[in-house]
Design a protein around this motif. Sequence first.
Motif, PDB file in Angstrom:
ATOM      1  N   LYS A  83       0.800  -1.168  -0.055  1.00  0.00           N
ATOM      2  CA  LYS A  83      -0.045  -0.143  -0.051  1.00  0.00           C
ATOM      3  C   LYS A  83       0.756   1.332  -0.071  1.00  0.00           C
ATOM      4  CE  LYS A  83      -0.748   0.128   4.978  1.00  0.00           C
ATOM      5  NZ  LYS A  83      -1.764   0.496   6.174  1.00  0.00           N
ATOM      6  N   GLN A  84       2.096   1.150  -0.194  1.00  0.00           N
ATOM      7  CA  GLN A  84       2.939   2.295  -0.348  1.00  0.00           C
ATOM      8  C   GLN A  84       4.117   1.826  -1.209  1.00  0.00           C
ATOM      9  OE1 GLN A  84       3.928   4.344   3.355  1.00  0.00           O
ATOM     10  NE2 GLN A  84       5.651   5.130   2.434  1.00  0.00           N
ATOM     11  N   ALA A  85       4.593   2.742  -2.113  1.00  0.00           N
ATOM     12  CA  ALA A  85       5.753   2.365  -2.943  1.00  0.00           C
ATOM     13  C   ALA A  85       7.155   2.755  -1.963  1.00  0.00           C
ATOM     14  CB  ALA A  85       5.731   3.720  -4.175  1.00  0.00           C
ATOM     15  N   THR A  86       8.004   1.918  -2.419  1.00  0.00           N
ATOM     16  CA  THR A  86       9.386   1.876  -1.657  1.00  0.00           C
ATOM     17  C   THR A  86      10.597   2.110  -2.736  1.00  0.00           C
ATOM     18  OG1 THR A  86       9.622  -0.555  -1.941  1.00  0.00           O
ATOM     19  CG2 THR A  86       8.482   0.481   0.237  1.00  0.00           C
ATOM     20  N   VAL A  87      10.131   2.305  -3.824  1.00  0.00           N
ATOM     21  CA  VAL A  87      11.030   2.361  -5.032  1.00  0.00           C
ATOM     22  C   VAL A  87      12.070   3.548  -4.719  1.00  0.00           C
ATOM     23  CG1 VAL A  87       9.701   3.997  -6.567  1.00  0.00           C
ATOM     24  CG2 VAL A  87      11.723   2.533  -7.250  1.00  0.00           C
ATOM     25  N   LEU A  88      11.720   4.548  -4.184  1.00  0.00           N
ATOM     26  CA  LEU A  88      12.536   5.838  -3.818  1.00  0.00           C
ATOM     27  C   LEU A  88      13.472   5.504  -2.531  1.00  0.00           C
ATOM     28  CD1 LEU A  88      10.254   8.700  -4.536  1.00  0.00           C
ATOM     29  CD2 LEU A  88      11.845   7.626  -5.958  1.00  0.00           C
ATOM     30  N   LEU A  89      13.074   4.431  -1.913  1.00  0.00           N
ATOM     31  CA  LEU A  89      13.789   4.047  -0.830  1.00  0.00           C
ATOM     32  C   LEU A  89      14.655   3.025  -0.979  1.00  0.00           C
ATOM     33  CD1 LEU A  89      10.918   4.131   2.028  1.00  0.00           C
ATOM     34  CD2 LEU A  89      12.665   6.133   1.526  1.00  0.00           C
ATOM     35  N   GLY A  90      14.623   2.547  -2.297  1.00  0.00           N
ATOM     36  CA  GLY A  90      15.513   1.232  -2.658  1.00  0.00           C
ATOM     37  C   GLY A  90      14.976  -0.108  -2.117  1.00  0.00           C
ATOM     38  N   GLY A  91      13.591   0.184  -2.105  1.00  0.00           N
ATOM     39  CA  GLY A  91      12.901  -0.971  -1.418  1.00  0.00           C
ATOM     40  C   GLY A  91      13.007  -1.329   0.065  1.00  0.00           C
ATOM     41  N   GLN A  92      12.515  -2.445   0.508  1.00  0.00           N
ATOM     42  CA  GLN A  92      12.420  -2.684   1.814  1.00  0.00           C
ATOM     43  C   GLN A  92      12.496  -4.298   1.995  1.00  0.00           C
ATOM     44  OE1 GLN A  92       8.473  -1.834   3.962  1.00  0.00           O
ATOM     45  NE2 GLN A  92       9.620  -1.753   5.505  1.00  0.00           N
ATOM     46  N   THR A  93      13.457  -4.631   3.032  1.00  0.00           N
ATOM     47  CA  THR A  93      13.857  -5.882   3.498  1.00  0.00           C
ATOM     48  C   THR A  93      12.793  -6.624   4.239  1.00  0.00           C
ATOM     49  OG1 THR A  93      16.008  -5.307   3.344  1.00  0.00           O
ATOM     50  CG2 THR A  93      15.635  -7.547   4.550  1.00  0.00           C
ATOM     51  N   VAL A  94      12.331  -7.888   3.554  1.00  0.00           N
ATOM     52  CA  VAL A  94      11.348  -8.764   4.419  1.00  0.00           C
ATOM     53  C   VAL A  94      12.147  -9.917   5.143  1.00  0.00           C
ATOM     54  CG1 VAL A  94       9.178  -9.760   4.601  1.00  0.00           C
ATOM     55  CG2 VAL A  94       9.596  -7.885   3.059  1.00  0.00           C
ATOM     56  N   TYR A  95      11.816 -10.154   6.531  1.00  0.00           N
ATOM     57  CA  TYR A  95      12.504 -11.284   7.008  1.00  0.00           C
ATOM     58  C   TYR A  95      11.555 -12.483   7.332  1.00  0.00           C
ATOM     59  CZ  TYR A  95      16.078  -7.692   8.013  1.00  0.00           C
ATOM     60  OH  TYR A  95      16.979  -6.770   7.775  1.00  0.00           O
ATOM     61  N   CYS A  96      12.006 -13.808   7.112  1.00  0.00           N
ATOM     62  CA  CYS A  96      11.358 -14.803   7.567  1.00  0.00           C
ATOM     63  C   CYS A  96      11.986 -15.518   8.665  1.00  0.00           C
ATOM     64  CB  CYS A  96      11.178 -15.546   6.515  1.00  0.00           C
ATOM     65  SG  CYS A  96      10.311 -17.240   6.992  1.00  0.00           S
ATOM     66  N   GLU A  97      11.467 -15.710   9.788  1.00  0.00           N
ATOM     67  CA  GLU A  97      12.010 -16.438  10.924  1.00  0.00           C
ATOM     68  C   GLU A  97      11.210 -17.527  11.373  1.00  0.00           C
ATOM     69  OE1 GLU A  97      13.410 -15.761  15.407  1.00  0.00           O
ATOM     70  OE2 GLU A  97      11.872 -14.508  14.651  1.00  0.00           O
ATOM     71  N   ALA A  98      12.155 -18.812  11.370  1.00  0.00           N
ATOM     72  CA  ALA A  98      11.466 -20.193  11.511  1.00  0.00           C
ATOM     73  C   ALA A  98      12.042 -20.427  13.241  1.00  0.00           C
ATOM     74  CB  ALA A  98      11.766 -21.004  10.506  1.00  0.00           C
ATOM     75  N   SER A  99      11.198 -20.490  13.991  1.00  0.00           N
ATOM     76  CA  SER A  99      11.627 -20.570  15.369  1.00  0.00           C
ATOM     77  C   SER A  99      11.272 -22.128  15.544  1.00  0.00           C
ATOM     78  CB  SER A  99      10.869 -19.816  16.170  1.00  0.00           C
ATOM     79  OG  SER A  99      11.010 -20.020  17.665  1.00  0.00           O
ATOM     80  N   PHE A 100      11.952 -22.786  16.218  1.00  0.00           N
ATOM     81  CA  PHE A 100      11.896 -24.274  16.319  1.00  0.00           C
ATOM     82  C   PHE A 100      11.692 -24.472  17.917  1.00  0.00           C
ATOM     83  CE2 PHE A 100      14.074 -24.124  12.232  1.00  0.00           C
ATOM     84  CZ  PHE A 100      13.458 -24.809  11.602  1.00  0.00           C
TER      85      PHE A 100
END
Length: 730
Positions: free
Chosen positions: A399-416
Amino acid sequence: GDDQTFECIFPDPFGDSETYEIVWSFNGDTVLSNGDAYSDGSKIFDGELSTDDTTSDSQITTSLTISSVTEDAAGEYMCTIKWGTIYIKSDAAVLTVRAFATSPSTTNVASGSDAVFSCITTGDAASTITFHLSSDDSSVDSVEQSDDSADATGSTITTTATLTISGATSDNAGDYYCMATWDSGSISSSTAYLSILDIETSSMATSAWGVVDLLATFKCESGALLLLNSDGDSYLDNNGDVVYASSTVTWEYYDSDTSAWADASDSMFSTSSDMIGTDGIKTSPLLVGPLTSDDDGLLVRCTVTYDTDSADNFVGGAVTSESLTLNIASVTSFTKDIETVLDGDTVTLSCVAIGESEPDFTFTTRGNTFDTSKYTYVSGPTVTSDGNTFTAEYVTTTKQATVLLGGQTVYCEASFGAGKGSDTSSLLVTTYYNCADVAITVLGQDPGVTITYVDDSDGGRVATVTCPDDTDDIRYSISTSTNAASSATCTKDTGSYSPSFLATCLQQQPFTTGYVEQVWPIASLSFTICADDSPSSFSESALQSMMVSDEDTCGPSSKIPCLVSGDCTIETDTSLTGCSYDASTQKLYVFATVNFAETVWTLAERNALKDLDSGARIQFWSCENSYSKRRRRAVVDTELMLEKISAGVTGLETVNETVYKYTIETTVDNNLSGESEETVWSTLTILSIFAFAVMTILAAFAPRIIKRRKLSHTELPTKETGSEDESDRC
């Protein structure tokens, strides 16, 4: 709990000839006349005395009844009757109370240890004691009982019973009580709670998850708080303090080389400080690592050794947990299903992890949350499995462009598991602008405009503003500026509109009335107008009547254009049409309000209907056409003065586009104000006689004056013969 009655019967040798006194005693102390007995200020029993000397056999009967006998009432009772110095004393009667001398006590034991309850009764005979669970009153076996009836030297028999619960577990926890039975009935003791301290399997994790090169944490959780009852109230010691069981926790791991359990004492294992929570559970951590892939499946267990605390009725022992398993896991891939993501697209993120059990997947953008300012949650994570491979899908809408920010990093954490073992992978997601989600508003107040959008093939959008439809009461027009236009264009590269705003619509409301006001400075007059003390012709009622009349001479009817043309009507409300006088400034205000026959929409239209012609006056004098001869002369003089005031008006000033003020330069002195009509007529009569006399004298001397004037003219020098004297010219 029973009532007990003692009775004494005495002979009555004296009958009514002598007065007697009866005294009861308990253990040598006198019982009060009301039947109560006290010891050291405390009541022992609540009794009642009675005496009967009316029998025919010359006997006196006295009795002492004790209500709800307690153990304190046990002892010797005697009664004595006295006639002066003569007395008779009864033998002693001994009361033995059947009761519990000792009830079972609250007991806390370590799981697997023996729990012991004891009950002791006293009475005139041995009792049969049984133990019961309070929850359903069921009896409990394994009771040993004994009594001292064979060895007792007195009248009291003591019975002792002991209940032993071997290897007590949490299933044995609960409230217990004793029941003592004699041939005459039975009594029950107070309850005592049995609490079992054990490994808290309900809350303790049976495994710990970790990743390579990190530490995994196992937690041994055990009960530590001694309890008083099933409600969870804390057991308190003699000082009123909460009591915690003292215990030591040790760890072992299973050595696959020796196929035996070994102490977890090498460098791979370490412990941290124990903590007791507010819930009374003791947590003892074991840290394992740094981990390697070979540590997957490592087994550990903890043993809790409780110390016995006899003072607080706690029985210690050792409790060992089940095996706890270590799992090594990792994330193998993290991808998205759309290569180029536009603002507003729905994206599915797929995170794949391997492990021996399904991990807890968490998707975040920063910290522990997913950035809700740039993404809208849709669903997930939804986990599917294929053997030891687990795939979690997380669906979100940008819902918001991030191209001017260089994109955004998304993390996936698998907790065991709860042992803090987890693995994390990252993915750069770049969101491009989508003009369909870029908002644009009108510049200024929005009267209810309609904004329409047209999308182009390149992701752009054109927004156009449309004003509301005109109504009978309101008209609208678009108001553009350098920052606002009737339409604006957005491109996906910039994600913004040019210009930045759409033009708003101005509201225009119609004019239904017009207002005219004249301000007259009448300080030069010695009388007022439109005031309480004004002459009748200039009273407030007279002027107000004139203002709403349709006279051609006076009032506004012949001065205001729309009244002349019939396009409006005069407002008869005296607060809107009429006059007022300000005594402090000696100014007269004459005002009129007109109601337009048809509404107009512009100031020019309104002013054309109501504005007076340049120099026009709303006249309020010389309005009456018929007067008596005498009154007409007085009124005429007053009106002549007002004519002079009106003639002195040099200009017209517009105030607030509706109010007209006249500036009066000429002042006229007169002495009419405050005089009666008779005084005015007398003054005018004298002035008329004086004027007549002057005219008569002038008529008599006129021929001589004319003759002399002619002579003077013949004697004046001409321009050619000399200068003309100014006095001669005069």
